[in-house]
Scaffold this active site. Structure first.
Site, PDB file in Angstrom:
ATOM      1  N   GLY A 110     -82.741   6.046  11.509  1.00 46.06           N
ATOM      2  CA  GLY A 110     -82.522   6.728  12.789  1.00 46.06           C
ATOM      3  C   GLY A 110     -81.945   8.123  12.639  1.00 46.06           C
ATOM      4  NE  ARG A 111     -77.092   7.221   8.546  1.00 49.26           N
ATOM      5  CZ  ARG A 111     -77.305   5.903   8.575  1.00 49.26           C
ATOM      6  NH1 ARG A 111     -77.711   5.320   9.677  1.00 49.26           N
ATOM      7  NH2 ARG A 111     -77.130   5.177   7.488  1.00 49.26           N
ATOM      8  CE  LYS A 164     -76.877  -1.225  18.120  1.00 48.36           C
ATOM      9  NZ  LYS A 164     -78.180  -1.114  17.456  1.00 48.36           N
ATOM     10  CG  HIS A 181     -59.627  31.855  21.044  1.00 49.24           C
ATOM     11  ND1 HIS A 181     -58.772  32.912  21.248  1.00 49.24           N
ATOM     12  CD2 HIS A 181     -60.724  32.361  20.441  1.00 49.24           C
ATOM     13  CE1 HIS A 181     -59.351  34.023  20.806  1.00 49.24           C
ATOM     14  NE2 HIS A 181     -60.536  33.717  20.312  1.00 49.24           N
ATOM     15  CD  GLU A 207     -76.153   1.402  23.862  1.00 47.70           C
ATOM     16  OE1 GLU A 207     -77.112   0.741  23.407  1.00 47.70           O
ATOM     17  OE2 GLU A 207     -75.013   1.386  23.361  1.00 47.70           O
ATOM     18  CD  GLU A 234     -75.254   5.325  12.339  1.00 51.01           C
ATOM     19  OE1 GLU A 234     -75.083   4.432  13.176  1.00 51.01           O
ATOM     20  OE2 GLU A 234     -76.116   6.212  12.479  1.00 51.01           O
ATOM     21  CE  LYS A 260     -86.411   2.245  11.959  1.00 50.13           C
ATOM     22  NZ  LYS A 260     -85.556   2.627  10.828  1.00 50.13           N
TER      23      LYS A 260
HETATM   24  C1  G6Q Z   1     -79.132   5.647  13.009  1.00 52.45           C
HETATM   25  C2  G6Q Z   1     -78.744   4.401  13.646  1.00 52.45           C
HETATM   26  C3  G6Q Z   1     -78.641   4.456  15.143  1.00 52.45           C
HETATM   27  C4  G6Q Z   1     -79.963   4.351  15.890  1.00 52.45           C
HETATM   28  C5  G6Q Z   1     -79.675   4.038  17.357  1.00 52.45           C
HETATM   29  C6  G6Q Z   1     -80.926   3.959  18.197  1.00 52.45           C
HETATM   30  O1  G6Q Z   1     -79.329   5.796  11.833  1.00 52.45           O
HETATM   31  O2  G6Q Z   1     -79.583   3.390  13.212  1.00 52.45           O
HETATM   32  O3  G6Q Z   1     -77.972   5.602  15.603  1.00 52.45           O
HETATM   33  O4  G6Q Z   1     -80.690   5.526  15.763  1.00 52.45           O
HETATM   34  O5  G6Q Z   1     -78.961   2.811  17.441  1.00 52.45           O
HETATM   35  O6  G6Q Z   1     -81.796   2.968  17.724  1.00 52.45           O
HETATM   36  P1  G6Q Z   1     -83.251   2.854  18.283  1.00 52.45           P
HETATM   37  O7  G6Q Z   1     -83.999   4.099  17.948  1.00 52.45           O
HETATM   38  O8  G6Q Z   1     -83.843   1.634  17.638  1.00 52.45           O
HETATM   39  O9  G6Q Z   1     -83.137   2.707  19.784  1.00 52.45           O
END
Ligand code: G6Q
Length: 544
Positions: free
Chosen positions: A275-276, A512, A392, A220, A361, A214
């Site tokens: 994001g989620r 972060k 199991h 990462e 989250e 996003k």
């Molecule tokens: C979700 C969070 C988080 C996010 C990641 C990736 O709700 O905000 O999991 O999706 O940190 O972020 P980017 O899509 O900006 O790389």
């Protein structure tokens, strides 16, 4: 302007329904499901709710009609209906980030009007979907050629968190519907092993990378994306190859073009998609590439029909509301810390991991919307594994341990892979587990089996362990959409009750920032002051 989200509220624990539930809990806690069923023999069919092909049996809960009445009153007194309407109408209910929360717009059909700041966002959603469809068709048919003229064989999605967990889960869940000559890999971890192993047997001229981020600044993802670029260029030897082997899903066009990706191959989304909550936005590009545009639209249609159900069904028949309230009942009155999610379908093997982010989250918050300490428990810990594997390993603790762990058992009436008796045996296990958890086995029953007296206590199952059984006709793209939306709106319901912002994630930020500083400490370019433990660890890891 005072909105639903910012209006001054009566604190949760002062609501009449909350107080009544506290008193009611004292009466319910000692009762056993064996008794509850005896007094209410029809509850197995009565305490159920269904929507289209999704059937929820919530009869095996430690509740009576009075409990339900009070829980629905709690929802009403918490203003659930008003909050729900505020979300659907684009109000900025994510107050700490000043954003609307409109994942429901991602699955709104053409023609529906949903406005953010006076602008209808639905046409843009469909423009992006059309762009994704056109691109997916080209890749799937082989019309899209790589730098050396070969068709794409493997798609590698690079993303993390919300830009990874949804795509991975959906790819696994809908594998049955996928084009089998296209292969999919997912790289998320900054550990180089993830990238190295995912690409170990790949040829760059047959590989397409989707950089899903996003913000397009996540450490990462950007580290993996640059490694992917180097890896591809090492084999292809020409900067122009980037345009054929890299596409981006992002809201940040500037950073995307700086990376060298042609913005014609960028698929956008908006700040009102968390994001989620983004697997049905362009973040789902890998899903669409796997299952095709038609199936992706069916997935969206499933999401949308659950949205409509959540928005319009009376609270008493509203699946996400019922599940949300039952979660509150165990979390806040029984003190249950966790929920086990147990899908009895191998295709849903990543569903618990997906739900972990969605629920934890969203609702792992310690202050209310106005910044006051909550003073009660919020988000539950979600965890799980597909059945029957879990049986199991950890089910022992759920059956005979000392902790109360409500569980969601998810099963499908029809299997996608009919093989001998497998499906009958699988489903028998779903029902057997729910039955055993609820009713257990008494000492008398154990003795009647001729068990040696000294072993009786060990073989007693106390029971009284609550479950939801979610029975779905068949795992289709529509059904998956409904299932995910069911949990999204369950999370929403709970967030409203707990008076928290379910849509921010400030808790992710501190780590972060510190990591960026410590990178400098590790490579010797900075000397930041840390505590004695961190300083010693950095020193040890810096030894060459
Ligand atoms: C979700 C969070 C988080 C996010 C990641 C990736 O709700 O905000 O999991 O999706 O940190 O972020 P980017 O899509 O900006 O790389």
């Amino acid at each position: 302007m005072s909105t639903v989200a910012t209006a001054v509220k009566t604190p949760l624990t002062q609501l009449p329904a909350w107080k009544a539930l506290q008193a009611h809990y004292e009466a319910i806690a000692p009762q056993h499901l064996r008794e509850i069923f005896k007094q209410d023999p029809e509850r197995g069919t009565r305490l159920t709710a269904s929507f289209e092909d999704i059937y929820l049996d919530y009869s095996k809960h430690r509740i009576t009609d009075e409990t339900l009445k009070l829980l629905f009153e709690l929802a009403e007194q918490s203003g659930l209906a008003e909050h729900r309407e505020a979300m659907f109408s684009g109000e900025k209910i994510n107050t700490t980030e000043g954003r609307a929360v409109l994942h429901v717009a991602l699955r709104a059909p053409k023609g529906e009007v949903i406005q953010v700041d006076g602008k209808d966002v639905v046409p843009e959603v469909h423009e992006v979907l059309d762009h994704m469809s056109e691109f997916s068709d080209r890749v799937r048919s082989g019309a899209w050629k790589g730098h050396t003229g070969k068709r794409i064989k493997t798609v590698v999605n690079i993303g993390i968190g919300g830009s990874d967990l949804g795509p991975v889960m959906a790819y696994e869940a809908l594998k049955h519907y996928s084009q089998r000559d296209l292969h999919f890999r997912f790289v998320s971890n900054i550990d180089g092993t993830d990238f190295a192993e995912a690409t170990e047997d790949l040829q760059a001229d047959e590989t397409l990378f989707i950089i899903s981020s996003k913000t397009f600044t996540t450490l990462e993802t950007m580290t993996n994306a640059h490694t992917a670029r180097e890896w591809a260029l090492k084999q292809l030897g020409d900067d122009k190859a980037v345009a054929k082997h890299f596409v981006a899903v992002s809201t940040n066009a500037g950073e995307v073009s700086k990376f060298g990706i042609d913005t014609a191959n960028m698929f956008g989304f908006w700040d009102w998609v968390g994001g989620r909550y983004s697997m049905d936005s362009a973040i789902g590009l890998s899903t669409m590439l796997a299952v095709g545009p038609e199936n992706f639209r069916k997935l969206l249609a499933g999401f949308h029909s659950m949205d409509q159900h959540f928005r319009t069904a009376p609270l008493q028949q509203n699946l996400p509301v019922i599940m949300g309230l039952l979660g509150v009942w165990y979390n806040n009155f029984f003190g249950a810390q966790t929920v086990a999610v147990l899908p009895y379908d191998q295709y849903l093997k990543r569903f618990p991991a997906y739900l972990q982010q969605l629920t934890m989250e969203s609702n792992g918050k310690h202050v209310t919307l106005d910044g006051a300490e909550v003073g009660y428990q919020t988000g539950q810990i979600f965890w799980g594994e597909p059945g029957t594997n879990g049986q199991h390993s950890f089910y022992q603790l759920i059956h005979q341990g000392t902790k109360l762990i409500p569980a969601d058992l998810i099963g499908f009436v029809e299997t996608l892979n009919p093989l001998g008796n497998h499906h009958t045996y699988l489903m028998a296990n779903v029902f057997a587990q729910a039955e055993a958890l609820a009713f257990g086995k008494t000492a008398e029953e154990v003795k009647a089996e001729g068990t040696k007296p000294e072993l009786v206590a060990h073989r007693v199952f106390e029971g009284n362990r609550p479950t939801n059984t979610i029975l779905v006709d068949k795992l289709t793209p529509e059904a998956l959409g409904k299932l995910v939306a069911l949990y999204e709106h369950m999370v929403f319901t709970q967030g409203v009750i707990w008076q928290i912002d379910s849509f921010d994630q400030w808790g992710v930020e501190l780590g972060k920032k510190l990591a960026v500083q410590i990178i400098g400490d590790l490579d010797g370019s900075q000397h930041n002051k840390h505590d004695s433990s961190t300083t010693a660890l950095i020193a040890r890891a810096s030894k060459k």
